[in-house]
Structures are given as structure tokens and as C-alpha cells.
Motif scaffolding. Sequence first.
Motif, PDB file in Angstrom:
ATOM      1  N   PHE A 141     -14.520 -35.405  -7.138  1.00 43.98           N
ATOM      2  CA  PHE A 141     -15.257 -35.825  -8.326  1.00 43.98           C
ATOM      3  C   PHE A 141     -16.075 -34.647  -8.847  1.00 43.98           C
ATOM      4  O   PHE A 141     -16.750 -33.978  -8.081  1.00 43.98           O
ATOM      5  CB  PHE A 141     -16.170 -37.008  -7.984  1.00 43.98           C
ATOM      6  N   ASP A 142     -16.020 -34.411 -10.167  1.00 45.81           N
ATOM      7  CA  ASP A 142     -16.709 -33.240 -10.707  1.00 45.81           C
ATOM      8  C   ASP A 142     -18.118 -33.541 -11.216  1.00 45.81           C
ATOM      9  O   ASP A 142     -18.803 -32.664 -11.719  1.00 45.81           O
ATOM     10  CB  ASP A 142     -15.863 -32.553 -11.778  1.00 45.81           C
ATOM     11  N   GLY A 143     -18.563 -34.802 -11.098  1.00 48.27           N
ATOM     12  CA  GLY A 143     -19.931 -35.147 -11.491  1.00 48.27           C
ATOM     13  C   GLY A 143     -20.080 -35.582 -12.933  1.00 48.27           C
ATOM     14  O   GLY A 143     -21.185 -35.867 -13.381  1.00 48.27           O
ATOM     15  N   THR A 144     -18.960 -35.639 -13.656  1.00 49.50           N
ATOM     16  CA  THR A 144     -19.023 -36.103 -15.044  1.00 49.50           C
ATOM     17  C   THR A 144     -18.197 -37.375 -15.173  1.00 49.50           C
ATOM     18  O   THR A 144     -17.333 -37.657 -14.346  1.00 49.50           O
ATOM     19  CB  THR A 144     -18.480 -35.040 -16.028  1.00 49.50           C
ATOM     20  N   GLY A 145     -18.460 -38.111 -16.234  1.00 52.04           N
ATOM     21  CA  GLY A 145     -17.721 -39.336 -16.489  1.00 52.04           C
ATOM     22  C   GLY A 145     -16.962 -39.251 -17.794  1.00 52.04           C
ATOM     23  O   GLY A 145     -17.325 -38.476 -18.685  1.00 52.04           O
ATOM     24  N   GLN A 146     -15.928 -40.036 -17.916  1.00 50.44           N
ATOM     25  CA  GLN A 146     -15.126 -40.040 -19.142  1.00 50.44           C
ATOM     26  C   GLN A 146     -15.895 -40.583 -20.329  1.00 50.44           C
ATOM     27  O   GLN A 146     -15.527 -40.329 -21.478  1.00 50.44           O
ATOM     28  CB  GLN A 146     -13.853 -40.854 -18.930  1.00 50.44           C
ATOM     29  N   TYR A 147     -16.952 -41.344 -20.081  1.00 47.11           N
ATOM     30  CA  TYR A 147     -17.685 -41.979 -21.170  1.00 47.11           C
ATOM     31  C   TYR A 147     -19.097 -41.437 -21.304  1.00 47.11           C
ATOM     32  O   TYR A 147     -20.032 -42.178 -21.548  1.00 47.11           O
ATOM     33  CB  TYR A 147     -17.701 -43.493 -20.985  1.00 47.11           C
ATOM     34  N   GLY A 148     -19.257 -40.140 -21.126  1.00 44.17           N
ATOM     35  CA  GLY A 148     -20.555 -39.518 -21.350  1.00 44.17           C
ATOM     36  C   GLY A 148     -21.419 -39.467 -20.105  1.00 44.17           C
ATOM     37  O   GLY A 148     -20.931 -39.374 -18.989  1.00 44.17           O
ATOM     38  N   ASN A 149     -22.713 -39.551 -20.310  1.00 45.11           N
ATOM     39  CA  ASN A 149     -23.698 -39.379 -19.256  1.00 45.11           C
ATOM     40  C   ASN A 149     -23.772 -40.620 -18.380  1.00 45.11           C
ATOM     41  O   ASN A 149     -24.548 -41.528 -18.643  1.00 45.11           O
ATOM     42  CB  ASN A 149     -25.066 -39.060 -19.889  1.00 45.11           C
ATOM     43  N   ASP A 150     -22.957 -40.656 -17.331  1.00 38.98           N
ATOM     44  CA  ASP A 150     -22.908 -41.796 -16.421  1.00 38.98           C
ATOM     45  C   ASP A 150     -23.590 -41.409 -15.114  1.00 38.98           C
ATOM     46  O   ASP A 150     -23.112 -40.520 -14.404  1.00 38.98           O
ATOM     47  CB  ASP A 150     -21.450 -42.194 -16.165  1.00 38.98           C
ATOM     48  N   PRO A 151     -24.736 -42.029 -14.776  1.00 43.10           N
ATOM     49  CA  PRO A 151     -25.441 -41.655 -13.544  1.00 43.10           C
ATOM     50  C   PRO A 151     -24.609 -41.877 -12.284  1.00 43.10           C
ATOM     51  O   PRO A 151     -24.746 -41.146 -11.300  1.00 43.10           O
ATOM     52  CB  PRO A 151     -26.687 -42.539 -13.537  1.00 43.10           C
ATOM     53  N   GLY A 152     -23.724 -42.869 -12.294  1.00 41.04           N
ATOM     54  CA  GLY A 152     -22.856 -43.092 -11.139  1.00 41.04           C
ATOM     55  C   GLY A 152     -21.901 -41.931 -10.927  1.00 41.04           C
ATOM     56  O   GLY A 152     -21.714 -41.455  -9.803  1.00 41.04           O
ATOM     57  N   SER A 153     -21.292 -41.449 -12.003  1.00 39.70           N
ATOM     58  CA  SER A 153     -20.378 -40.308 -11.909  1.00 39.70           C
ATOM     59  C   SER A 153     -21.121 -39.064 -11.434  1.00 39.70           C
ATOM     60  O   SER A 153     -20.608 -38.298 -10.613  1.00 39.70           O
ATOM     61  CB  SER A 153     -19.710 -40.035 -13.256  1.00 39.70           C
ATOM     62  N   ALA A 154     -22.338 -38.851 -11.939  1.00 36.69           N
ATOM     63  CA  ALA A 154     -23.129 -37.692 -11.518  1.00 36.69           C
ATOM     64  C   ALA A 154     -23.430 -37.752 -10.020  1.00 36.69           C
ATOM     65  O   ALA A 154     -23.400 -36.729  -9.324  1.00 36.69           O
ATOM     66  CB  ALA A 154     -24.429 -37.628 -12.322  1.00 36.69           C
ATOM     67  N   ALA A 155     -23.680 -38.947  -9.492  1.00 38.52           N
ATOM     68  CA  ALA A 155     -24.007 -39.111  -8.070  1.00 38.52           C
ATOM     69  C   ALA A 155     -22.804 -38.847  -7.157  1.00 38.52           C
ATOM     70  O   ALA A 155     -22.975 -38.628  -5.964  1.00 38.52           O
ATOM     71  CB  ALA A 155     -24.569 -40.505  -7.817  1.00 38.52           C
TER      72      ALA A 155
END
Length: 183
Positions: free
Chosen positions: A48-62
Motif C-alpha cells: 500500500f502506498d498510503g494514498t487512496g483512489q478517492y482523495g485524502n482517505d485516512p484509512g489508506s494513509a494508515a
Amino acid sequence: MPAGDSATCWDQAPFEDADDPDIAYGFVAATGSFPQETTCGSCFEVEFDGTGQYGNDPGSAALTRKRMFVQSTNIGYDVTSNHFDLMVPGGGLGIFDGCTGSLPGVSALDLGAKYGGFLTTCRGRHGLDHAAVKKCVKDKCSLFEFSPNHLRRGCEWFVDWFEAADNPNIRYRSVNCPSQLVA
């Protein structure tokens, strides 16, 4: 289901590695347009690169620096290229719903939005309050209380390990299937 019909349902829930809390295992549907190595039974290491497909997603960042090993056990012809659909209890039934009615006492409505399941339903109620969304999803995991244990654990894994991430961006590579997935 009638003879001849098939579906991937309740027995493929994700789980955390017993020794390394930054590694997990799971099962995915891959697109029919992926290269040949993504046929059913193929395994991949996903980072996981820490970004989400739909912008600033705190879950993706974690999820930054976490890894998963996944096995493709299904083809999703509605899945776009360079994308996997991770199978998660409470994650939504999707377009090819062969599961409705196969878990006694549970309806499609109980399982949340068709696309996104509990996460989409909880975001509709709590907006972008990530802590409230995570709590809502975890509360909904109780739906699986009387189901096989791995279903509730897989649903709670989505909140605890996967951080209720919404379509995180990934890098992946083909790997030999780890024993944790083929045992």
C-alpha cells in the motif's frame, strides 16, 4: 444455489499474520483483463502506498508500508485493470451477487450497500468522521456473531488492520502462494 451456479462466498475472509502485525493475507477477485499471471489460484504481494483512489482517505494513509499476500480466487469482470476486489465480510456484495440468502437469517440489506458494504453505509451516516465510521463498521460486524468465527474476525480485521480504508492505491507483484493461503 441451483446446480451449475457458483459463487465465492463466506469462507474467504482476510486475516493478520500471526508473527508480523504489518502483514496480512486475503483473497481477491482480479479482472478478466489482467495479464495471464492473474488467473485463479495466482498469488500476489500487495504493498500500500498510503494514498487512496478517492482523495485524502485516512484509512489508506494508515496502511503505508503494510503488505498483504493475496490469492486470486475469482474473476470480476467489473473489476478495472490494476485493481483487486478484496473479499471482506461486510464489504458489499457487488454486481455478481451469488451470496444473498446463503447465510441463514441475513439479507442483502443487512450487509450494507451493494458496493462498499458497511463502509459505504457508515459513511452515509457519519460522513468523513473516520473514527465514527470505523466504530459504525465495527458495530455492524456483530451481524456475524452467530456465523462461523472467521466471518466476524474478517469483518473486524477490516476496521483494525485495514483501517477501514476506501480503495487504497497499491503496487503488486506475482509471488509463489504462501502456505498461509493454501493450507
